[in-house]
Design a protein around this motif. Sequence first.
Motif, short mmCIF file in Angstrom:
data_model
loop_
_atom_site.label_atom_id
_atom_site.label_comp_id
_atom_site.label_asym_id
_atom_site.label_seq_id
_atom_site.Cartn_x
_atom_site.Cartn_y
_atom_site.Cartn_z
N PHE A 124 -1.60 -12.47 -9.20
CA PHE A 124 -3.27 -11.41 -9.26
C PHE A 124 -3.71 -11.89 -10.56
O PHE A 124 -3.29 -11.83 -11.69
CB PHE A 124 -2.69 -10.50 -9.20
CG PHE A 124 -3.67 -9.13 -9.85
CD1 PHE A 124 -4.25 -8.27 -8.68
CD2 PHE A 124 -3.53 -8.83 -10.68
CE1 PHE A 124 -5.23 -7.91 -9.22
CE2 PHE A 124 -4.59 -7.99 -10.81
CZ PHE A 124 -6.26 -7.90 -10.07
N ASP A 125 -5.28 -12.05 -10.45
CA ASP A 125 -5.99 -12.67 -11.48
C ASP A 125 -7.52 -11.56 -11.82
O ASP A 125 -7.35 -10.48 -11.17
CB ASP A 125 -6.89 -13.77 -11.11
CG ASP A 125 -6.13 -14.88 -11.12
OD1 ASP A 125 -5.28 -15.23 -12.31
OD2 ASP A 125 -6.15 -15.40 -10.24
N ASP A 129 -6.77 -4.18 -11.88
CA ASP A 129 -7.10 -3.11 -10.63
C ASP A 129 -6.85 -2.69 -9.54
O ASP A 129 -6.05 -3.84 -8.70
CB ASP A 129 -8.87 -3.42 -10.19
CG ASP A 129 -9.66 -2.35 -9.55
OD1 ASP A 129 -8.79 -2.77 -8.01
OD2 ASP A 129 -10.50 -2.08 -9.75
N ALA A 131 -6.63 -1.25 -6.74
CA ALA A 131 -6.93 -1.77 -5.47
C ALA A 131 -6.67 -2.84 -4.74
O ALA A 131 -6.26 -3.61 -4.44
CB ALA A 131 -8.07 -1.06 -4.86
N GLU A 132 -7.86 -3.91 -6.39
CA GLU A 132 -7.14 -5.53 -6.14
C GLU A 132 -5.79 -5.88 -6.00
O GLU A 132 -5.94 -6.68 -4.99
CB GLU A 132 -8.24 -5.34 -7.14
CG GLU A 132 -9.42 -5.52 -7.23
CD GLU A 132 -10.02 -6.85 -5.92
OE1 GLU A 132 -10.22 -7.83 -5.44
OE2 GLU A 132 -11.27 -5.44 -5.81
N LEU A 133 -4.78 -5.77 -6.24
CA LEU A 133 -3.71 -5.83 -6.65
C LEU A 133 -3.32 -6.24 -5.37
O LEU A 133 -2.57 -6.70 -4.12
CB LEU A 133 -2.77 -4.68 -7.78
CG LEU A 133 -1.83 -5.79 -7.19
CD1 LEU A 133 -0.84 -6.27 -9.44
CD2 LEU A 133 -0.43 -4.95 -6.43
N ALA A 135 -4.92 -5.86 -2.75
CA ALA A 135 -5.85 -6.37 -1.92
C ALA A 135 -4.92 -7.59 -1.82
O ALA A 135 -5.04 -8.63 -0.36
CB ALA A 135 -7.17 -6.55 -2.07
N ARG A 136 -4.56 -8.25 -2.96
CA ARG A 136 -4.13 -9.25 -3.17
C ARG A 136 -2.29 -9.67 -2.22
O ARG A 136 -2.43 -10.87 -2.28
CB ARG A 136 -3.50 -9.80 -4.31
CG ARG A 136 -3.42 -11.37 -5.01
CD ARG A 136 -4.94 -12.23 -4.72
NE ARG A 136 -4.62 -13.77 -4.40
CZ ARG A 136 -5.37 -14.21 -4.01
NH1 ARG A 136 -6.22 -14.46 -3.45
NH2 ARG A 136 -4.47 -15.59 -3.64
#
Length: 383
Positions: A124-125, A129, A131-133, A135-136
Amino acid sequence: MTQKSSLRAIPTADRAWLLAALADALQGGAPVLPVSEGADPEAIRRLQYETLPPGTALVVRTSGSSGVPKAVALSADALRASAEATHEAFGGAGQWLVALPPHLISGLQMLVRSAVSGIAPEFFDGPFDPAELLARAEHMRHERRYVSLVPVQFTRLLTLAEVDPAAADVLRSFDAVLVGGQAVTLEMRRRAHDLGIALRRSYGMTETAGGCVYDGVEIGDTRVRIRGGEVQLAGPTLALGYVGDAKLTADRFISDQGVRWYRTGDAGHLLGGMLTVTGRLDRVIISGGVNVSLDEIERVASGHLGGAAVAAVGIADPEWGERPVLVIEGLDHVIHERTEELGAALRAQLGPAAIPARFALLAELPRLEGGKPDLRKIAALVS
């Protein structure tokens, strides 16, 4: 001139190189020093000219919240023992989602576990966040999925999952959500339980190759004892020592009847074979002749404020000698209005000396790279 050692400084931004170098070091190759972006190049060069303990596979630079720089030497045997103990505790190897800095032991150990199992990690970059994590996480393909987080990250994921059923489903899909680096509050545990999340609490440090006690119980061949109120650890995951600091190594790593123990500097107790860590031994101030644990103030305050992030520091006081100050993350006026009742709760549970001289609200606590509050910066702000 001192001859340069075989220590390889590998930039963590080059993941392929770092993963390959770690795998080689685990098989007896040259030792590895992961280097983060912005690291002091002169400090790195000095480390490369230091004599390493025999058997060093990995050197991890760590400062902690005290700001005292250390470089910890770990053997391949210790790293493998840690990875295998985690696999055993979790019921098998799996794919790791790496969301912690790969130059710190918390992030590095996910790479070591991946190298030992042969299962490529997912990364995860960017700034954290929730939600972004999640999604990853949808890109992970192995049947067993794991993630390791610090409490501030986990709290933000819980907050999202409590209002977003789809996010909760993704978080529940992890076979284990390993959370460490700081205490996991009872409130966090309750929220995770209500959502059905497989939370595993981790206790350990760079000197033990990462977490070696999960949910209060030793993993692998780790041993725990309490001496003079201090938590001490033994087992195959212990570090070889500190690079270039024989005095500190001798002070922290001791031998007792043929067993090598690491003095953690943490206060704790064992009850029914389960370890409870209550704070740092050096996080005690003397206020009006009374010993006051800053970590206990944080525990009570965070629980009273529903799991809010807090940090307690000591300041000089002409009358009391020292007084605690409590810094609370968040500018919510409701929190500000609750400081009077919080003071009463601290008095009731810890005594009058634990009542903060003042409360301070910050939009966000200054933090170290691993997610812990930066106590030196916080103390400078309040003083």
